[in-house]
Design a protein around this motif. Structure first.
Motif, PDB file in Angstrom:
ATOM      1  N   THR A  27      10.533   4.961   0.171  1.00  0.00           N
ATOM      2  CA  THR A  27       9.988   6.293  -0.089  1.00  0.00           C
ATOM      3  C   THR A  27      10.107   6.579  -1.571  1.00  0.00           C
ATOM      4  OG1 THR A  27      10.671   7.010   2.096  1.00  0.00           O
ATOM      5  CG2 THR A  27      10.134   8.740   0.503  1.00  0.00           C
ATOM      6  N   ALA A  28       9.014   7.015  -2.158  1.00  0.00           N
ATOM      7  CA  ALA A  28       9.008   7.346  -3.584  1.00  0.00           C
ATOM      8  C   ALA A  28       8.830   8.843  -3.744  1.00  0.00           C
ATOM      9  CB  ALA A  28       7.856   6.603  -4.284  1.00  0.00           C
ATOM     10  N   THR A  29       9.475   9.399  -4.747  1.00  0.00           N
ATOM     11  CA  THR A  29       9.295  10.810  -5.043  1.00  0.00           C
ATOM     12  C   THR A  29       7.982  11.005  -5.796  1.00  0.00           C
ATOM     13  OG1 THR A  29      10.399  10.633  -7.183  1.00  0.00           O
ATOM     14  CG2 THR A  29      11.808  11.082  -5.253  1.00  0.00           C
ATOM     15  N   GLU A  30       7.618  12.277  -5.924  1.00  0.00           N
ATOM     16  CA  GLU A  30       6.410  12.591  -6.687  1.00  0.00           C
ATOM     17  C   GLU A  30       6.532  12.086  -8.114  1.00  0.00           C
ATOM     18  OE1 GLU A  30       5.632  16.901  -5.252  1.00  0.00           O
ATOM     19  OE2 GLU A  30       4.193  16.559  -6.859  1.00  0.00           O
ATOM     20  N   ALA A  73       5.175   8.276 -12.396  1.00  0.00           N
ATOM     21  CA  ALA A  73       5.589   7.267 -13.383  1.00  0.00           C
ATOM     22  C   ALA A  73       4.876   5.947 -13.128  1.00  0.00           C
ATOM     23  CB  ALA A  73       7.108   7.067 -13.321  1.00  0.00           C
ATOM     24  N   ASP A  74       4.682   5.630 -11.850  1.00  0.00           N
ATOM     25  CA  ASP A  74       3.982   4.389 -11.522  1.00  0.00           C
ATOM     26  C   ASP A  74       2.518   4.467 -11.934  1.00  0.00           C
ATOM     27  OD1 ASP A  74       2.562   2.721  -8.866  1.00  0.00           O
ATOM     28  OD2 ASP A  74       4.026   1.752 -10.171  1.00  0.00           O
ATOM     29  N   ARG A  75       1.922   5.655 -11.717  1.00  0.00           N
ATOM     30  CA  ARG A  75       0.532   5.838 -12.141  1.00  0.00           C
ATOM     31  C   ARG A  75       0.421   5.691 -13.670  1.00  0.00           C
ATOM     32  NH1 ARG A  75      -2.985   7.319  -7.877  1.00  0.00           N
ATOM     33  NH2 ARG A  75      -4.570   6.890  -9.433  1.00  0.00           N
ATOM     34  N   GLU A 122       0.831  -1.181   0.000  1.00  0.00           N
ATOM     35  CA  GLU A 122       0.000   0.000   0.000  1.00  0.00           C
ATOM     36  C   GLU A 122       0.879   1.249   0.000  1.00  0.00           C
ATOM     37  OE1 GLU A 122      -2.703   0.037   3.264  1.00  0.00           O
ATOM     38  OE2 GLU A 122      -1.205  -0.561   4.717  1.00  0.00           O
ATOM     39  N   THR A 123       0.306   2.316  -0.576  1.00  0.00           N
ATOM     40  CA  THR A 123       1.031   3.572  -0.761  1.00  0.00           C
ATOM     41  C   THR A 123       0.275   4.682  -0.064  1.00  0.00           C
ATOM     42  OG1 THR A 123       1.696   2.788  -2.949  1.00  0.00           O
ATOM     43  CG2 THR A 123       1.985   5.129  -2.492  1.00  0.00           C
ATOM     44  N   ALA A 124       1.013   5.540   0.627  1.00  0.00           N
ATOM     45  CA  ALA A 124       0.387   6.667   1.309  1.00  0.00           C
ATOM     46  C   ALA A 124       1.174   7.931   1.021  1.00  0.00           C
ATOM     47  CB  ALA A 124       0.331   6.410   2.810  1.00  0.00           C
ATOM     48  N   GLU A 125       0.456   9.025   0.788  1.00  0.00           N
ATOM     49  CA  GLU A 125       1.133  10.292   0.496  1.00  0.00           C
ATOM     50  C   GLU A 125       1.597  10.932   1.800  1.00  0.00           C
ATOM     51  OE1 GLU A 125      -1.269  12.979  -1.717  1.00  0.00           O
ATOM     52  OE2 GLU A 125       0.362  14.434  -2.032  1.00  0.00           O
ATOM     53  N   ASN A 126       2.804  11.509   1.755  1.00  0.00           N
ATOM     54  CA  ASN A 126       3.365  12.198   2.919  1.00  0.00           C
ATOM     55  C   ASN A 126       3.139  13.701   2.780  1.00  0.00           C
ATOM     56  OD1 ASN A 126       4.386   9.705   3.871  1.00  0.00           O
ATOM     57  ND2 ASN A 126       6.163   9.910   2.507  1.00  0.00           N
ATOM     58  N   PRO A 127       3.187  14.421   3.915  1.00  0.00           N
ATOM     59  CA  PRO A 127       2.941  15.871   3.864  1.00  0.00           C
ATOM     60  C   PRO A 127       3.898  16.607   2.930  1.00  0.00           C
ATOM     61  CG  PRO A 127       2.873  15.095   6.136  1.00  0.00           C
ATOM     62  CD  PRO A 127       3.329  13.943   5.301  1.00  0.00           C
ATOM     63  N   ASP A 128       5.121  16.083   2.754  1.00  0.00           N
ATOM     64  CA  ASP A 128       6.094  16.792   1.925  1.00  0.00           C
ATOM     65  C   ASP A 128       5.976  16.448   0.442  1.00  0.00           C
ATOM     66  OD1 ASP A 128       9.042  14.652   2.558  1.00  0.00           O
ATOM     67  OD2 ASP A 128       7.028  14.222   1.819  1.00  0.00           O
TER      68      ASP A 128
END
Lengths: 405, 185
Positions: free
Chosen positions: A191-194, A199-201, A155-161
């Motif tokens: 950790t993945a960058t934006e 790119a994954d999307r 699972e993937t979750a977005e971080n505040p940064d």
């Protein structure tokens, strides 16, 4: 603890559940392909390379007639399906089974017109090169999203940064308190960058559409580099490509009975695009699905009533023009017992000679037309009082000499 | 379509995801729901709820195998329905029998630490099931995860119903000992 809580807690690893579901026959009733994707690619690559280097296998006699349909390497990779009294379907492995292709001949008769034979061989050779290129240039998601060994859930979750935390787990379970499925036994967190997330999307979107626009999804063209390579191979071997599919069926809003247009209109439209004259001498009773490509390939799923029993016979036919790049895997049928089929020939009223394979329940047929290879399947024959006559009726309803543009 | 492609459709928020899920797993999930609910209407509603739950879960979930993922969702939704109807012990199908068979293994009482205990129990049960011999595990899951009758399990696995009964008895005895040793019962 309540009974409900205990029952919900009573769970197992994915592997155990998968194994139990398969053993108990609770999996999907008809697996699309019994092979995992990678293994099937290798099998076809080997077969295609052999075909291109040694020449497509020629057979002197049509015994048992299945060789033209049987996907090389697929023997033994099939299931028997049996309906239980309670309506469930039991699946057991079928060592005498295999996968049959309806879109590309797997073997050629020795007396086949050499101009047709060379086109079939070119398609096999081009496909072998295409598969080899795809193996050497895999289309994958960004490294950070590639699951490590043993991953059953992520699972993937977005971080505040703006970055993303990607968590990989061995398994998953229902969490009663959270009211959702959660990962179990964490393997790794990354950790993945934006940009990696985007790119994954994009990867997911392309995979979700089964490839980029402009090519039949059976080619598996996922990026511009792949498109370039496929076009190069088509030019090298003098082949046409299947590009955008046009679907004619009631569900799409195209002409069809549910839109106020008639079945006759649908047959007329398909015939206009893919035949020199009407496809049928006698129209079917119902059409479930029809589609075609601009280069002339088409497929049709329809039903006719059996004269002896009134029961519905399900029919599926494919026309594959010679000189179109094809894998032969666009339409595969799984049969649990190839030894049940008897082979014979049939001459249609227009003089077209067909090879017919009949098991009592199902019939397959194929023929080498002037412009295309035409194959099909007839199901539901077990309910007919006169199955051989039913097969003849289905075949004689098709105007074979009209097929092709 | 393989599972990875279907999951990709969910991530892409394509409605084709539901159609593909229905085509591949509709019969499987209906079978699970039916075993508990024994009502066509309830079964259809439960499966519809399962598709909605899957839609809401992906993204950002990405199961490697959809069969256990959807199976769990469907099973728990069906159990919730029965619980709401107060039908866990009175419902159709084999559920009341299963609860009776497992009654000795269910930890009693309630405590402030119930949520923690439920998680620990779930993990222990999972380890227990994983350690069962394969044949016994298939029978155990057929009965207590998929809620099949003894006769169905026997027919599907090619056993005599008596053998299924004795395999389940042995598994339950092992489970009870395991839970007693760990202080759950």
């Amino acid at each position: 603890m309540t009974s409900l809580q205990f029952l919900k807690a009573l769970d197992a690893d994915d592997r155990a559940l998968l194994d139990a579901a398969r053993a108990l026959g609770l999996t999907e009733a008809r697996p699309a392909l019994p092979l995992r994707r990678k293994k099937l690619v290798r099998t076809l690559l080997i077969a295609a390379v052999l075909l291109s280097l040694l020449g497509v296998t020629a057979y002197a006699a049509d015994f048992p007639g299945l060789r033209a349909l049987l996907l090389p390497g697929s023997q033994g990779m099939a299931y028997h399906a049996a309906d239980l009294p309670d309506g469930e379907r039991l699946l057991t492995e079928a060592p005498d089974g295999g996968m049959l292709s309806l879109t590309q001949p797997m073997a050629l008769p020795e007396d086949l017109d050499p101009r047709i034979a060379v086109k079939v061989e070119n398609s096999a050779a081009a496909w072998a090169e295409w598969l080899a290129w795809k193996e050497a240039h895999p289309f994958e998601e960004p490294e950070v999203f590639r699951p490590p060994e043993g991953t059953g859930f992520s699972e993937t979750a977005e971080n505040p940064d703006g970055s993303y935390t990607v968590a990989f787990y061995e398994d998953s379970r229902w969490d009663e308190q959270a009211g959702r499925i959660v990962g179990v036994r964490l393997i790794e967190v990354r950790t993945a960058t934006e940009e990696e997330y985007a790119a994954d999307r994009h990867y997911k979107e392309v995979m979700g559409h089964l490839g980029i626009a402009g090519y039949d999804h059976s080619y598996g063209v996922y990026d511009e580099a792949g498109a370039e390579k496929l076009e190069e191979l088509a030019a090298k071997y003098g082949l046409a490509l299947r590009r955008e599919r046009t679907v004619l069926s009631p569900q799409t809003g195209e002409p069809g009975p549910e839109n106020g247009d008639s079945l006759e209109t649908l047959v007329e439209l398909l015939s206009e695009k893919t035949c020199s004259a009407p496809l049928f001498n006698r129209n079917p009773d119902r059409i479930d699905h029809a589609s075609y490509f601009q280069e002339g390939s088409f497929s049709l799923s329809y039903s006719v009533a059996d004269a002896s029993s009134g029961e519905e016979l399900s029919c599926y036919v494919c026309s594959s023009p010679y000189g179109t790049l094809s894998s032969g895997m666009e339409m595969l049928e799984m049969e649990g017992d190839l030894t049940a089929f008897q082979s014979r020939t049939h001459t249609a009223p227009d003089g077209t000679e067909l090879t017919v394979l009949f098991s009592g329940e199902t019939a397959y047929f194929y023929t080498w037309l002037e412009k295309s290879y035409f194959a099909g399947r007839i199901g539901g024959l077990g309910r007919s009082a006169a199955p051989e006559a039913a097969v003849t009726a289905v075949l004689d309803a098709i105007a074979f000499t009209h097929i092709g543009v | 379509m393989d599972d990875a492609e279907i999951v990709a459709l969910y991530w892409q928020r394509s409605e084709a995801a539901i159609a593909e899920t229905e085509a591949k797993y509709g019969a499987y999930c209906r079978a699970i729901a039916w075993q508990l609910l024994c009502s066509r209407e309830d079964t259809e509603e439960c499966v519809d709820d399962a598709w909605l739950a899957a839609w809401n879960a992906m993204p950002d979930k990405r199961p490697a195998h959809l069969s256990p993922f959807l199976g769990r969702i469907t099973r728990n939704l069906a159990l919730n329905r029965l619980d709401k109807r107060h039908s866990l012990r009175r419902g159709g199908g084999v559920l009341p029998l299963c609860l009776e068979e497992l009654s000795g293994c269910i930890p009693g009482g309630s405590s402030p630490e119930e949520a923690l205990e439920a998680r620990e129990l779930a993990e222990r049960l999972r380890r227990f099931v994983d350690q069962l011999p394969k044949a016994e595990r298939r029978v155990f899951l057929g009965r207590y995860f998929y809620f099949l009758s003894l006769e169905e399990i026997a027919a599907r696995l090619g056993y005599h119903p008596g053998k299924v009964k004795s395999m389940l008895y042995r598994s339950r005895q092992k489970l009870l000992r395991c839970l007693q040793e760990e202080g759950f019962v």
